[in-house]
Design a protein around this motif. Structure first.
Motif, short mmCIF file in Angstrom:
data_model
loop_
_atom_site.label_atom_id
_atom_site.label_comp_id
_atom_site.label_asym_id
_atom_site.label_seq_id
_atom_site.Cartn_x
_atom_site.Cartn_y
_atom_site.Cartn_z
N GLU A 89 -81.42 32.27 19.24
CA GLU A 89 -80.48 33.39 19.87
C GLU A 89 -78.46 33.78 19.54
O GLU A 89 -78.64 34.23 18.99
CB GLU A 89 -79.78 32.35 20.86
N LEU A 90 -78.12 32.49 18.82
CA LEU A 90 -77.17 32.61 18.34
C LEU A 90 -77.11 33.37 16.78
O LEU A 90 -76.28 34.28 15.97
CB LEU A 90 -76.51 31.27 17.25
N LYS A 91 -78.77 33.13 15.84
CA LYS A 91 -78.80 34.47 15.21
C LYS A 91 -78.76 35.87 15.60
O LYS A 91 -78.52 36.59 14.34
CB LYS A 91 -80.24 33.77 14.54
N GLN A 92 -79.34 35.51 16.81
CA GLN A 92 -79.69 37.21 16.76
C GLN A 92 -78.21 37.91 17.38
O GLN A 92 -78.19 38.73 17.18
CB GLN A 92 -80.90 36.59 18.51
N ARG A 93 -77.61 36.99 17.48
CA ARG A 93 -75.80 37.10 18.82
C ARG A 93 -75.25 37.59 17.20
O ARG A 93 -74.46 38.82 17.61
CB ARG A 93 -75.75 36.67 18.96
N TYR A 94 -75.78 37.09 15.81
CA TYR A 94 -74.86 37.50 14.53
C TYR A 94 -75.29 39.17 14.38
O TYR A 94 -74.22 40.08 14.18
CB TYR A 94 -75.25 36.32 13.31
N GLU A 96 -76.29 41.66 16.21
CA GLU A 96 -76.17 42.59 17.11
C GLU A 96 -74.28 42.95 17.24
O GLU A 96 -73.89 43.05 17.67
CB GLU A 96 -75.95 41.78 18.79
N ARG A 97 -73.12 41.37 17.14
CA ARG A 97 -71.84 41.68 17.29
C ARG A 97 -71.05 41.64 15.98
O ARG A 97 -71.72 41.09 14.31
CB ARG A 97 -72.01 40.66 17.71
N GLU A 98 -70.16 42.58 15.61
CA GLU A 98 -69.16 42.19 14.60
C GLU A 98 -68.59 41.83 14.71
O GLU A 98 -67.68 41.02 15.40
CB GLU A 98 -68.74 44.09 14.42
N THR A 99 -68.71 40.83 13.55
CA THR A 99 -67.74 39.38 13.23
C THR A 99 -66.81 39.94 12.12
O THR A 99 -67.32 40.28 11.21
CB THR A 99 -69.20 38.36 12.68
N GLY A 131 -59.22 27.46 18.77
CA GLY A 131 -59.35 27.70 17.71
C GLY A 131 -60.67 28.23 17.88
O GLY A 131 -62.23 27.73 18.21
N ILE A 132 -61.40 29.65 17.67
CA ILE A 132 -62.23 30.48 18.15
C ILE A 132 -63.23 30.95 17.34
O ILE A 132 -63.59 31.09 17.13
CB ILE A 132 -61.67 31.68 19.51
N ALA A 133 -61.84 31.63 16.39
CA ALA A 133 -62.80 32.82 15.07
C ALA A 133 -63.86 33.13 15.79
O ALA A 133 -63.29 33.86 16.58
CB ALA A 133 -63.64 31.58 14.04
N ASP A 134 -64.71 33.60 14.86
CA ASP A 134 -66.11 34.66 16.15
C ASP A 134 -66.69 33.91 17.33
O ASP A 134 -66.85 34.82 18.21
CB ASP A 134 -66.91 34.33 14.66
N GLY A 135 -66.29 32.59 17.34
CA GLY A 135 -66.81 32.03 18.35
C GLY A 135 -67.62 31.54 18.12
O GLY A 135 -69.02 31.39 19.16
N ARG A 136 -68.84 31.16 17.37
CA ARG A 136 -69.77 30.06 17.07
C ARG A 136 -70.40 28.88 17.79
O ARG A 136 -70.56 28.26 19.38
CB ARG A 136 -69.92 29.50 15.93
N SER A 137 -68.50 27.67 17.63
CA SER A 137 -68.53 26.72 19.50
C SER A 137 -68.36 26.81 20.55
O SER A 137 -69.12 26.83 21.78
CB SER A 137 -67.01 25.83 18.65
N ARG A 159 -55.17 34.32 16.97
CA ARG A 159 -55.85 36.50 16.74
C ARG A 159 -56.10 36.93 17.70
O ARG A 159 -56.89 36.30 18.53
CB ARG A 159 -57.00 35.81 15.63
N PRO A 160 -56.07 37.90 18.33
CA PRO A 160 -56.58 39.12 19.26
C PRO A 160 -58.04 39.41 19.13
O PRO A 160 -58.49 39.10 20.63
CB PRO A 160 -55.71 40.11 19.57
N ASP A 161 -58.03 39.25 18.47
CA ASP A 161 -59.74 39.97 17.70
C ASP A 161 -60.97 38.11 17.87
O ASP A 161 -61.59 39.39 17.03
CB ASP A 161 -59.62 40.63 15.98
N ALA A 162 -60.17 37.02 18.46
CA ALA A 162 -61.39 36.40 18.19
C ALA A 162 -62.22 36.39 18.75
O ALA A 162 -62.19 37.07 20.22
CB ALA A 162 -60.51 35.14 17.89
N GLY A 163 -63.07 35.54 18.78
CA GLY A 163 -64.10 35.38 19.62
C GLY A 163 -65.22 36.77 20.10
O GLY A 163 -65.81 36.52 21.21
N SER A 164 -65.80 36.91 18.83
CA SER A 164 -66.52 38.61 19.21
C SER A 164 -68.02 38.36 19.40
O SER A 164 -68.76 39.08 20.08
CB SER A 164 -66.94 39.79 17.80
N LEU A 165 -68.41 36.85 18.93
CA LEU A 165 -69.79 36.43 19.66
C LEU A 165 -69.79 36.21 21.09
O LEU A 165 -71.11 35.92 21.87
CB LEU A 165 -70.41 35.18 19.19
#
Ligand SMILES: C[S@@+](CC[C@H](N)C(=O)[O-])C[C@H]1O[C@@H](n2cnc3c(N)ncnc32)[C@H](O)[C@@H]1O
Length: 267
Positions: A89-94, A96-99, A131-137, A159-165
């Motif tokens: 599911e995570l691979k798929q999410r990568y 679909e979303r802009e990281t 610490g979110i970054a793209d939101g893997r954790s 960062r306001p743009d963190a968490g796209s996943l």
């Protein structure tokens, strides 16, 4: 002949003494300027001895870590099965979303599995991560909360743009921390929470911030709850914190970094 010499020749003959020319004492050499005070050394990363002196195991398998933290082997095995499906599911999410963040900032696989496992096994009402970054954790934790059908994840990043996943997830509460004073933003939200069943540090890995976050979160963690921290090999904060509170620290050697986890003992 000078007057002094003439007088001296008489004096010597009469008394055996003579008058010497007054020579002022040589001036003392000027005191050397004091060197400026040495700059305090930046906190040093822990040595291998800092880990070994604690006489604890450095796990290399997330399943061993979860068992060491107190969960039965069979329960741990179940969440590992679920996790394999999650990886797809995570691979798929990568796709679909802009990281926007370097992929290596995201937690390693073993840490992801540990977080998913902790969130499944603890069945937490409240999870906090920094610490979110793209939101893997965040993705791992939220997937576990979905399966549990309960719980909220509070995540902090400057960062306001963190968490796209995970953007838009109904169980997710994002705080964009003030970059100039992220501690204030953190404290404002955490003060309003009754308990934190699971805490993850993965933000600024400097010693002062790590220690600040551990010390802020720990009083909110109820018995049985877990404080986890990524990158505990970067400073001695985690080792010092565990020693200070007299708790048993656990470690997962996860490829290129070490995850720490402390479970508060049952009262
Ligand atoms: C290692 S990354 C987090 C990775 C994330 N946990 C994951 O698994 O994808 C660190 C993040 O912490 C954020 N950060 C740095 N200092 C911070 C602070 N004091 N408070 C909150 N976030 C911070 C950075 O913007 C960055 O996105």
């Amino acid at each position: 002949m000078s007057l002094r010499r003439t007088a001296n020749s008489y004096l010597r003959r009469l008394t055996g003494y003579e008058v010497r020319k007054f020579r002022p004492p040589a001036p003392k050499p000027a005191a050397k300027p004091k060197p400026p005070p040495a700059k305090p050394k930046p906190p040093q990363p822990p040595t291998l001895h800092d880990f070994t002196k604690l006489s604890v195991l450095l796990e290399v398998a997330p399943t061993d870590l979860l068992v060491a933290l107190g969960w039965p082997v069979d329960d741990v095995a179940k969440v590992v099965d679920e996790f394999d499906q999650l990886t797809d599911e995570l691979k798929q999410r990568y796709t679909e979303r802009e990281t926007l963040f370097p992929e290596r900032w995201g937690v390693e696989r073993g840490t992801g599995l540990t977080l998913y496992g902790l969130a499944r096994l603890l069945k937490p009402k409240t999870v906090v991560e920094t610490g979110i970054a793209d939101g893997r954790s965040s993705f791992m934790i939220l997937s576990a909360l979905d399966r549990n059908e309960q719980g909220t994840l509070y995540s902090f990043d400057v960062r306001p743009d963190a968490g796209s996943l995970v953007k838009g997830h109904p169980r997710w509460r994002q705080t964009v921390s003030d970059a100039k004073d992220p501690r204030r933003s953190f404290t404002e939200v955490v003060d309003g929470l009754d308990t934190i069943d699971l805490f993850l540090h993965d933000s600024d890995h400097g010693y002062p911030n790590q220690m600040f976050e551990y010390e802020s979160a720990w009083p909110k963690i109820p018995s049985g709850g877990v404080l986890a921290s990524d990158d505990v090999d970067l400073t001695k904060a985690y080792v010092d914190f565990a020693t200070k509170i007299g708790a048993r620290p656990h470690f997962l050697f996860d490829r290129r970094k070490i995850l720490g986890a402390i479970r508060r003992e049952a009262a």
